[in-house]
Design a protein around this motif. Structure first.
Motif, short mmCIF file in Angstrom:
data_model
loop_
_atom_site.label_atom_id
_atom_site.label_comp_id
_atom_site.label_asym_id
_atom_site.label_seq_id
_atom_site.Cartn_x
_atom_site.Cartn_y
_atom_site.Cartn_z
N GLY A 1 85.40 2.08 64.14
CA GLY A 1 85.49 1.62 62.76
C GLY A 1 84.87 2.58 61.78
N ASP A 2 84.81 3.86 62.15
CA ASP A 2 84.21 4.89 61.30
C ASP A 2 85.29 5.37 60.32
OD1 ASP A 2 82.85 6.95 60.15
OD2 ASP A 2 82.50 8.09 62.00
N MET A 3 85.52 4.57 59.28
CA MET A 3 86.72 4.74 58.48
C MET A 3 86.48 5.14 57.03
SD MET A 3 89.55 4.22 60.24
CE MET A 3 88.81 5.32 61.44
N PHE B 1 92.59 6.28 54.56
CA PHE B 1 93.57 5.47 53.84
C PHE B 1 93.88 4.17 54.59
CE2 PHE B 1 98.33 5.27 52.72
CZ PHE B 1 98.11 4.57 51.54
N GLN B 2 93.79 3.06 53.89
CA GLN B 2 94.14 1.71 54.36
C GLN B 2 93.17 1.06 55.34
OE1 GLN B 2 98.81 1.16 54.36
NE2 GLN B 2 98.23 2.78 55.77
N PHE B 3 92.24 1.84 55.90
CA PHE B 3 91.39 1.29 56.95
C PHE B 3 89.91 1.23 56.55
CE2 PHE B 3 95.13 2.66 59.31
CZ PHE B 3 95.31 1.63 60.21
N GLU B 4 89.61 1.38 55.26
CA GLU B 4 88.22 1.47 54.83
C GLU B 4 87.50 0.13 54.70
OE1 GLU B 4 86.49 4.66 52.25
OE2 GLU B 4 88.52 4.68 51.47
N SER B 5 88.23 -0.95 54.46
CA SER B 5 87.57 -2.23 54.18
C SER B 5 86.80 -2.73 55.40
CB SER B 5 88.60 -3.28 53.77
OG SER B 5 89.37 -3.68 54.88
N ARG C 1 87.55 -2.46 65.57
CA ARG C 1 86.56 -2.58 66.66
C ARG C 1 86.98 -3.64 67.66
NH1 ARG C 1 82.88 -2.86 62.02
NH2 ARG C 1 82.17 -0.75 61.53
N LEU C 2 87.65 -4.67 67.18
CA LEU C 2 88.10 -5.76 68.06
C LEU C 2 89.28 -5.31 68.92
CD1 LEU C 2 87.67 -8.82 68.71
CD2 LEU C 2 89.44 -9.29 67.01
N ILE C 3 90.25 -4.67 68.31
CA ILE C 3 91.48 -4.29 69.03
C ILE C 3 91.30 -3.02 69.84
CG2 ILE C 3 93.87 -3.47 68.66
CD1 ILE C 3 94.05 -5.51 66.36
N ARG C 4 90.44 -2.11 69.38
CA ARG C 4 90.19 -0.83 70.04
C ARG C 4 91.51 -0.07 70.31
NH1 ARG C 4 85.38 0.20 71.31
NH2 ARG C 4 85.87 1.69 72.97
N PRO C 5 92.14 0.43 69.24
CA PRO C 5 93.44 1.10 69.40
C PRO C 5 93.31 2.40 70.18
CG PRO C 5 92.55 1.43 67.19
CD PRO C 5 91.66 0.42 67.85
#
Length: 1021
Positions: free
Chosen positions: A570-572, A576-580, A588-592
């Motif tokens: 989650g170091d975002m 873009f789009q992933f900062e919130s 962190r939950l899904i761990r892509p």
């Protein structure tokens, strides 16, 4: 008498009138009005006016208020009406000519050129005619136009003192007289609200004795009996007015496709050229391809040609090619257009639709004939260059940006009206806090829900008048601006179909908003400026400058382990789009660990689908078995763990289960999303019957249809999710693999945003990357990478303009300056001024001279004198001698206290650079203060003390009306949310100022996984 209203000025005319159509039309219908004329100062609101009146079966006379310039000195008011289609076309041109004119008037000779098909009324009782009520003036206008009437108003039954003279003048010129009556508001009691609107527009206060006096108290929409009474001795004037308006038969032209043509070589069609470009592009972009690509490409080209859109694709390809030639970074795609292989082969998009399973019919459906809509993202600092290119290529008169109107929302109208009432700043702040916008809540509803506001209004009758006026004006357009993206391209000069005015950057601006422009049938393209592309471009430029290597974003590996580690953590920041915070939690939950996970998360993270994030995570990470409901759905839903996430999946299900074509499936998707019962039933029968024919049990078919209905609202365009996630991935890849350049560019783009800059510096240093202060010798204008550090640019220092930086840069030689005096001599006494140099000293940019900043500040005058002394005149032969013997000395200045130094840095940089002042406070209170990052380790409800900088204060009122606040505190380790309940707030309010250092005592609580402090005491430092 036939009831007509000749001169209506609506609320669309930017507060020149306050009439709302949803109030006007029912009123006219009840009164039995046959015709109504609109005469706004521009063609604002004409289309909505005509459409609304048509719903109520009221005939419309399309008109315009015109300020006619008789010569350089004299201007009179005319009303112009479109008698027929030619007249309508000329009104568009007249409105455009007025709006483009510097004085916003129409020259008499232009009136003659545009008069065909128009009827003009000279309202000679208007004050603009006071000095020109002569036969000669009227004859000038009569000679210039085909049809002219003289207008006489008796608003409120009051006759103009020159009425007899006007009658004589009309007779002398052989012109008929028509009654006139200008309506700017609906009812008599709205006069005060209109006066308020006028004050807002003109920028004066109601209690200003020097404000312009206006006769506005009879500009309402009168009853039929009133009109008859006013003109009881001249009923023929009313008849003339009615006959004239009824004779105006011009209507809004029907919508038609106005597709511009792409310039073609001789003996070539657009379809042939497009095909050649696509086939060439396919070979270039896909190294090895089979029949799947060839068949898809030819299918798309066939549909595009049948729909008449070949020129459109060539136009977009052309300006995209121009952008790339000029090094302007463009986005990989946006919206449904990423589903087109034609767009991919032309270089319009960078997403292979076959690779990602994207569907062309989601973008362009032969069963749903609409204009294509390819939205393009450009680096936001260079977007205008592409619009300029399009204007040059197709002609300035063929290209325009789209107007947008800022309306008076509940909060905005409350504040604007309060301002002209001369309410105090505290009163306006109070009003703003009591008004809650959103959820369809208007001003009246906000007042109804706020007991404090009701009580405040009840204390003063003037406040009741404020509320009444604000409610009357709420929702009206306040000002015009430029749409963030929309650009219109026309095959003929724009004024043939839409009125224009001057916009920004020397482009034309339509007088009609986007919906109206699209109704006309003009091609609208969205040129969007995307800040994240500017960030990518800046990083690429910095690396290219330093290493002479140009990054190729399209060549980044899509399975980079370091990149996916960033997503998993989650170091975002900056991505873009992933900062919130919520998106970071989802990651962190899904761990892509695959790109498909990123665009799935992108599509899931929105209201509705969010409830499936946990389910997606459990299935992806093997904690729950995937249930596909039916085996045939597995190939479609496998990539999203059995969950319908994308609109394209709904379409694929309809094709697979019910045998629909893709075009039919797209129509099903659109129809079902509207949730109309009769449509749902109709589509269910269609789907189920088709599925049964394919051998599906009816029960299974109904279950699958119900699944489609459930997810129709939730489905997100996969094409958009893939394209935008590609930008996110590229940024994350750079952050993972080139973190110093990533942060340097991000820091440069945060210039001017103090809070963001401080957050970034804290994060950068936490990753072990040094942030160096501005340096007079080493800094460039912007933030740059210096070895393994980031160097702040001189442009970050308040007062250092690019021109001053160029002076410093030009003065540099191979030999570094040894002291302040060398620097002063190098740039010269004319430039070495206190105003220019003090900020540099305070920022630390001159620390390399080895002196305390207090000494440097004290020595500025001495250095300035030295610069004057040693600066050479034109032929000063003694310069070298003087320079060699001049031995200036620093002035004594003592030592600058550490906290003063930090405060000076914040003053000129906007942020603390050497260290956070909280750290200095902790040094003086060793062991007594807790770091904000360590608060979560403190036992719940234990009392602690922290110190920090107030970042934000949000004041609210409880249900009992008591004041309290939420505060965000920052130290060098992080941030903490603090709550001040009413009792604490009452004694601490004065300390709660943004960017103030405070010491806070309180207890720790955990709520929804977040730690916060319940404040007991606040002490200002």
């Amino acid at each position: 008498m036939v009831l007509v209203y000749p001169q209506i000025i609506t609320g669309a005319d930017l507060l020149r009138g306050i009439i709302k159509l949803d109030h006007l039309a029912p009123l006219l219908k009840r009164r039995g009005a046959k015709t109504v004329g609109i005469v706004n100062s521009r063609m604002y609101g004409v289309r909505s006016f005509c459409k609304t009146m048509k719903k109520y079966d009221i005939h419309t006379a399309i008109g315009l208020s015109i300020h006619l310039a008789l010569d350089d000195e004299r201007t009179v008011l005319l009303y112009g009406y479109a008698k027929d289609d030619r007249g309508y076309s000329n009104l568009l041109k007249i409105s455009s000519a007025i709006a483009i004119s510097e004085k916003e008037t129409l020259p008499l000779k232009w009136l003659k050129a545009y008069s065909e098909g128009c009827i003009f009324i000279c309202p000679m009782t208007d004050k603009t005619w006071d000095l020109v009520r002569q036969t000669e003036t009227l004859q000038l206008i009569s000679d210039a136009c085909e049809t002219v009437f003289v207008g006489i108003s008796r608003a409120g039954g009051v006759r103009h003192e020159d009425e007899s003279l006007i009658e004589e003048t009309a007779t002398a010129c052989g012109l008929s007289i028509s009654a006139t009556h200008e309506s700017r508001y609906l009812a008599k009691e709205d006069a005060f609200s209109y006066e308020v609107a006028t004050a807002i527009r003109a920028g004066y206060k109601l209690n200003d004795p020097s404000r312009p006096q206006q006769d506005i108290y009879n500009a309402y929409v009168p009853e039929e009996e009133e009109l008859q009474q006013w003109f009881s001795d001249r009923p023929q004037w009313l008849e003339t007015m009615a006959d004239m308006l009824i004779s105006c038969t011009a209507e809004l032209p029907p919508s038609r496709t106005l597709m511009p043509a792409f310039p073609l070589p001789q003996n070539t069609t657009a379809a042939d050229l497009l095909k050649r470009h696509c086939e060439k592009g396919l070979k270039s972009r896909v190294s090895q391809f089979g029949d799947e690509y060839t068949n898809r490409l030819h299918y798309e080209l066939t549909i595009i040609e049948k729909m008449g859109f070949s020129d459109y694709f060539l136009i977009v390809e052309d300006f995209m090619a121009y952008a790339k030639e000029q090094g302007i970074l463009t986005g990989p795609g946006r919206g449904s257009s990423a589903g087109s292989l034609v767009a991919y082969t032309l270089g319009i998009t960078d997403v292979d639709p076959i690779k990602y399973g994207l569907i062309f019919e989601r973008f362009l459906n032969p069963g749903r004939i609409t204009m294509p809509d390819i939205d393009i993202d450009f680096a936001d600092n260079r977007r205008s260059e592409v619009i300029e290119y399009v204007a040059r290529k197709y002609g300035k008169s063929h290209v325009a940006q789209i107007i947008t109107f800022g309306t008076l929302s509940a909060k905005s109208v409350a504040r604007n009206v309060a301002r002209v009432f001369d309410f105090s700043a505290d009163e306006m702040t109070f009003i703003s806090r009591q008004i809650k916008e959103g959820q369809h809540r208007d001003l009246a509803e906000s007042v109804k829900r706020s007991k404090p506001l009701q009580d405040w209004i009840a204390l003063d009758p003037n406040r009741t008048k404020w509320l009444q006026a604000a409610i009357a004006l709420e929702g009206l357009p306040r000002n015009a601006s430029t749409h963030a993206a929309g650009v219109i391209l026309s095959p003929v000069p724009l004024v043939e179909n839409v009125p224009v005015q001057i916009g920004g950057d020397d482009f034309y601006l339509t007088q009609w908003a986007m919906g109206d422009v699209e109704e006309v049938g003009l091609l609208k393209m969205d040129f969007l400026g995307l800040r994240n592309l500017t960030l990518l471009d800046r990083i690429r430029s910095m690396i290219e400058y330093d290493r002479k290597v140009r990054l190729k974003f399209e060549e980044f590996p899509m399975d980079d382990t370091k990149t996916f580690d960033l997503f998993k953590e989650g170091d975002m920041t900056g991505i873009f789009q992933f900062e919130s915070d919520g998106m970071r939690d989802a990651l962190r939950l899904i761990r892509p660990d695959e790109f498909k996970d990123l665009y799935a998360i992108n599509a899931l993270y929105r209201p509705g689908p969010m409830e499936n994030i946990a389910l997606y995570s459990r299935r992806k990470n093997g904690k729950e078995k995937v249930d596909y409901i039916h085996p045939l759905l597995e190939p479609i839903l496998k990539e999203t763990e059995g969950i319908i996430v994308y609109q394209e999946q709904i379409m694929q299900i309809a094709v697979q289960i019910a045998g629909f074509s893709m075009a039919e499936a797209d129509l099903l998707r659109r129809a079902v999303s509207k949730k109309k019962r009769e449509i749902l039933q109709q589509e269910q029968n269609h789907f189920v019957n088709n599925a049964i024919k394919k051998g599906f049990p009816e029960k299974s078919a109904r279950e699958i249809y119900d699944l489609i209905v459930k997810f129709a609202d939730y489905g997100f365009p996969k094409s958009h999710a893939v394209a935008y996630s590609l930008i996110s991935y590229q940024l994350a890849y750079i952050k993972a693999n080139e973190p110093i350049y990533f942060y340097a560019a991000l820091l440069a783009m945060a210039t001017g945003n103090q809070e963001k800059t401080m957050e970034l510096i804290h994060e950068i240093r936490s990753k072990g990357i040094p942030v160096l202060p501005p340096s007079i010798q080493k800094s460039r204008y912007g933030t740059v990478v210096e070895g393994s550090s980031i160097r702040i640019g001189l442009g970050a220092v308040k007062g250092v303009a690019p021109s001053f930086y160029e002076i410093i840069k030009d003065a540099k030689t191979s030999k570094p300056w040894q002291n302040l005096f060398d620097f002063a001599a190098a740039i010269g006494g004319a430039h070495f001024t206190e105003k220019a140099i003090v900020p540099l000293v305070k920022s630390g940019a001159l620390d390399e001279f080895g002196e305390n900043r207090s000494v440097l500040l004290a020595s500025i005058d001495a250095a300035a004198n030295h610069a004057v002394f040693v600066s050479p005149e034109e032929d000063d032969l003694l310069h070298d001698v003087i320079f060699s013997i001049a031995k200036p000395k620093y002035s004594p200045g003592g030592t600058m206290p550490r906290l003063a130094m930090l405060e000076f840095e914040r003053e000129v940089l906007g942020f603390y650079l050497s260290e956070h002042p909280a750290l200095e406070m902790k040094k003086m209170n060793t062991g007594q203060l807790v770091d904000l990052s360590e608060v979560e380790k403190v036992p719940t409800r234990q009392t602690i003390r922290v110190v920090g900088l107030i970042q934000e204060v949000k004041r609210i009122r409880t249900k009992k009306g008591e004041a309290m606040a939420f505060m965000t505190l920052q130290d060098e380790t992080g941030e903490l949310s603090c709550t001040l309940f009413p009792k604490t707030y009452a004694v601490s309010n004065v300390q709660l100022q943004d960017l103030t250092m405070v010491q806070v005592e309180g207890t720790v609580e955990e709520r929804n996984g977040q730690f916060q402090m319940i404040v007991q005491q606040v002490l200002k430092i």
